[in-house]
Design a protein around this motif. Structure first.
Motif, PDB file in Angstrom:
ATOM      1  N   LEU A  14     -17.507  18.096  -3.412  1.00 29.07           N
ATOM      2  CA  LEU A  14     -18.185  18.049  -2.110  1.00 29.07           C
ATOM      3  C   LEU A  14     -19.676  17.741  -2.264  1.00 29.07           C
ATOM      4  O   LEU A  14     -20.244  17.003  -1.450  1.00 29.07           O
ATOM      5  N   ASP A  15     -20.314  18.288  -3.285  1.00 32.24           N
ATOM      6  CA  ASP A  15     -21.741  18.007  -3.478  1.00 32.24           C
ATOM      7  C   ASP A  15     -21.980  16.519  -3.713  1.00 32.24           C
ATOM      8  O   ASP A  15     -22.949  15.943  -3.196  1.00 32.24           O
ATOM      9  N   TRP A  16     -21.106  15.895  -4.502  1.00 30.14           N
ATOM     10  CA  TRP A  16     -21.223  14.453  -4.720  1.00 30.14           C
ATOM     11  C   TRP A  16     -21.062  13.693  -3.415  1.00 30.14           C
ATOM     12  O   TRP A  16     -21.805  12.743  -3.123  1.00 30.14           O
ATOM     13  N   LEU A  17     -20.086  14.115  -2.578  1.00 33.95           N
ATOM     14  CA  LEU A  17     -19.843  13.438  -1.310  1.00 33.95           C
ATOM     15  C   LEU A  17     -21.029  13.592  -0.367  1.00 33.95           C
ATOM     16  O   LEU A  17     -21.423  12.629   0.319  1.00 33.95           O
ATOM     17  N   LYS A  18     -21.642  14.789  -0.347  1.00 35.05           N
ATOM     18  CA  LYS A  18     -22.842  14.983   0.478  1.00 35.05           C
ATOM     19  C   LYS A  18     -23.953  14.019   0.047  1.00 35.05           C
ATOM     20  O   LYS A  18     -24.647  13.437   0.883  1.00 35.05           O
ATOM     21  N   GLY A  19     -24.124  13.875  -1.262  1.00 31.73           N
ATOM     22  CA  GLY A  19     -25.125  12.941  -1.746  1.00 31.73           C
ATOM     23  C   GLY A  19     -24.816  11.507  -1.337  1.00 31.73           C
ATOM     24  O   GLY A  19     -25.714  10.749  -0.950  1.00 31.73           O
ATOM     25  N   TRP A  20     -23.556  11.137  -1.385  1.00 37.30           N
ATOM     26  CA  TRP A  20     -23.128   9.800  -0.968  1.00 37.30           C
ATOM     27  C   TRP A  20     -23.468   9.557   0.499  1.00 37.30           C
ATOM     28  O   TRP A  20     -23.844   8.452   0.891  1.00 37.30           O
ATOM     29  N   TYR A  21     -23.327  10.617   1.332  1.00 35.51           N
ATOM     30  CA  TYR A  21     -23.597  10.501   2.763  1.00 35.51           C
ATOM     31  C   TYR A  21     -25.071  10.721   3.112  1.00 35.51           C
ATOM     32  O   TYR A  21     -25.433  10.723   4.289  1.00 35.51           O
ATOM     33  N   GLY A  22     -25.907  10.943   2.126  1.00 35.47           N
ATOM     34  CA  GLY A  22     -27.324  11.101   2.405  1.00 35.47           C
ATOM     35  C   GLY A  22     -27.762  12.528   2.646  1.00 35.47           C
ATOM     36  O   GLY A  22     -28.816  12.769   3.244  1.00 35.47           O
ATOM     37  N   GLY A  23     -26.956  13.500   2.206  1.00 35.18           N
ATOM     38  CA  GLY A  23     -27.349  14.901   2.299  1.00 35.18           C
ATOM     39  C   GLY A  23     -27.129  15.555   3.653  1.00 35.18           C
ATOM     40  O   GLY A  23     -27.682  16.628   3.910  1.00 35.18           O
TER      41      GLY A  23
END
Length: 463
Positions: A69-78
């Motif tokens: 999930l942390d990686w996905l948040k980073g992908w979406y711009g936080g």
């Protein structure tokens, strides 16, 4: 080997004469029930997904355990909270409608529809059961994306093949097929939605998995009454390798032209499962006599209206067709777009008249009524149109292309849904009204100026 595989030509004639299920082939009954199980599972997931993320999974104390999930948040711009839930929902539901193209190609070129569909059902069931483990949330979504892709187009294409090219029962078959879907959408929030919101989220997701397994068993049992499998053989390979005619290619162009138009036209309907549910949870008056109804029941209201309007619209055109000239497919889709616009305006009115209290259910109910009439004019008719236009060598693939419209719509829904937290609600719903207007104008232009040129001979009107 099914009877269809052993004697495809004789079986095709027998299937077309078969009227064992409401005047239709027995195979339609099986396919409708199997699709009903798959749609129950899918809409259980779709109904609960945003609420589950916003109210539980994405809360800080729970989100830390979700793998990736942390990686996905980073992908979406936080982004966090409701905007993050909207993005995940949009990408999940859009990919679900992108992968049927690959599923159609796998069926048409290698495995055949039967094996591909069974594999898809099994992977879907796995995805639902993985939802019981919070850490596996993203893996569950991935399994569902792959499973639906293998399953979806390969069942709809079999409905069309139960009928001959000039069999007028074909369009009504897709009405029945969609009625089965809507019965499932009615049941999914009542059963899985209530269990998820009132008992435990994982109970809702687990129920979806059990029903998917039941559907898979039903499909395996239905083999003798289904169309011949399209698994490549010596003869099938020769047929597939034949070059498509100019008329076939024109029909593929027509399909590709309609896809983006439908994506825009479907936006309001698909937003029901995303920002609309969050809005309803926060602002609708859902407490009656001291009891607060699950927000997911708004999906049951929508599905009940859709079911009723599918039946009512079908009955209306049976009556109308005996007295006047019935509109063709694109004509019905234009009519449906007017109702979609009216439904979006009801949401605008609900937001504009809210005041300081909760929103009563009058305007939401009017939205579901008008939107469902629009749905009945657009969805079954367009699917029947696509199956008729599909060249035989690309039958399942073209049905996969049809679902690109849902890919586009849900991708936009995910992006637009992130605006809900910051945009005035009236403006949010007016934007959706605008997209419905765009769809209306585009369908009308296609009918007036492009349909005959792209399709060659006009496709017969839906009976």
């Amino acid at each position: 080997m099914t009877i269809a595989e052993a004697t495809p030509e004789l079986d095709a004639e027998a299937a077309r004469a078969d009227r064992a299920f409401l005047g239709h082939p027995k195979g339609l009954g099986y396919l409708a029930f199997v699709e009903g199980c798959e749609r129950f599972s899918y809409y259980s997931m779709q109904t609960l997904l945003v609420l589950y993320m916003v109210k539980y999974l994405l809360l800080p104390e729970n989100a830390a355990g979700v793998i990736g999930l942390d990686w996905l948040k980073g992908w979406y711009g936080g982004i966090e909270g409701q905007p993050l839930a909207s993005k995940i929902f949009g990408d999940y539901t859009s990919l679900v409608y992108l992968t049927p193209i690959l599923g159609g190609l796998i069926a048409d070129r290698w495995l055949g529809r039967r094996a591909t569909l069974i594999a898809g059902g099994a992977i879907m069931a796995l995805g639902h059961f993985l939802m019981a483990f919070e850490g596996a949330f993203l893996f569950a979504l991935l399994s569902l994306v792959v499973g639906v892709g293998l399953f979806k187009g390969n069942i709809a294409s079999q409905v069309g093949e139960l009928y001959g090219p000039n069999d007028l029962r074909r369009a009504m078959a897709f009405q029945i097929f969609y009625i089965a879907i809507n019965v499932s959408v009615i049941a999914a929030p009542l059963v899985a939605g209530t269990l998820g919101e009132k008992v435990g989220w994982h109970w809702g997701f687990g129920t979806a998995g059990v029903v998917m397994v039941i559907g898979l068993i039903l499909y395996i049992m239905a083999g003798p009454w289904l169309p011949a499998d399209n698994r490549p053989s010596a003869n099938a390979a020769a047929r597939v390798s034949e070059p498509m005619s100019r008329q076939d290619w024109l029909r593929v162009v027509a399909v590709l032209t309609l896809v983006p138009v439908m994506a825009v036209a479907l936006l309001t309907n698909q937003q029901i499962f995303n920002a609309y549910l969050v809005w309803a949870d926060q602002h609708f008056q859902l407490t009656f006599f001291g009891t607060t109804l699950p927000t997911s029941w708004m999906i049951t209201i929508d599905a009940t209206a859709s079911f009723s309007m599918l039946a009512a619209v079908a009955a209306f055109y049976v009556w109308y067709g005996k007295r006047y000239r019935e509109p063709d497919e694109l004509g019905k889709m234009v009519i449906g777009s007017f109702f979609t616009v009216a439904g979006g305006l009801c949401l605008f009115m609900a937001a504009a008249t809210q005041g300081d209290g909760k929103i009563g259910l009058f305007w939401p109910l009017m939205f579901h009524l008008f939107n469902s009439i629009g749905f009945a004019h657009i969805l079954p008719v367009s699917l029947a149109l696509f199956t008729k236009m599909a060249p035989r060598a690309l039958n399942a693939t073209v049905i996969g292309i049809y679902y690109l419209a849902f890919f586009g719509a849900n991708k936009i829904v995910g992006e637009v849904g992130t605006w809900y937290a910051t945009m005035p609600t009236t403006s949010f719903w007016l934007f959706h009204v605008g997209t419905a207007v765009v769809g209306l104008v585009a369908f009308l232009m296609f009918k007036l100026f492009l349909a005959r040129r792209l399709m060659g001979d006009p496709v017969p009107a839906v009976a």
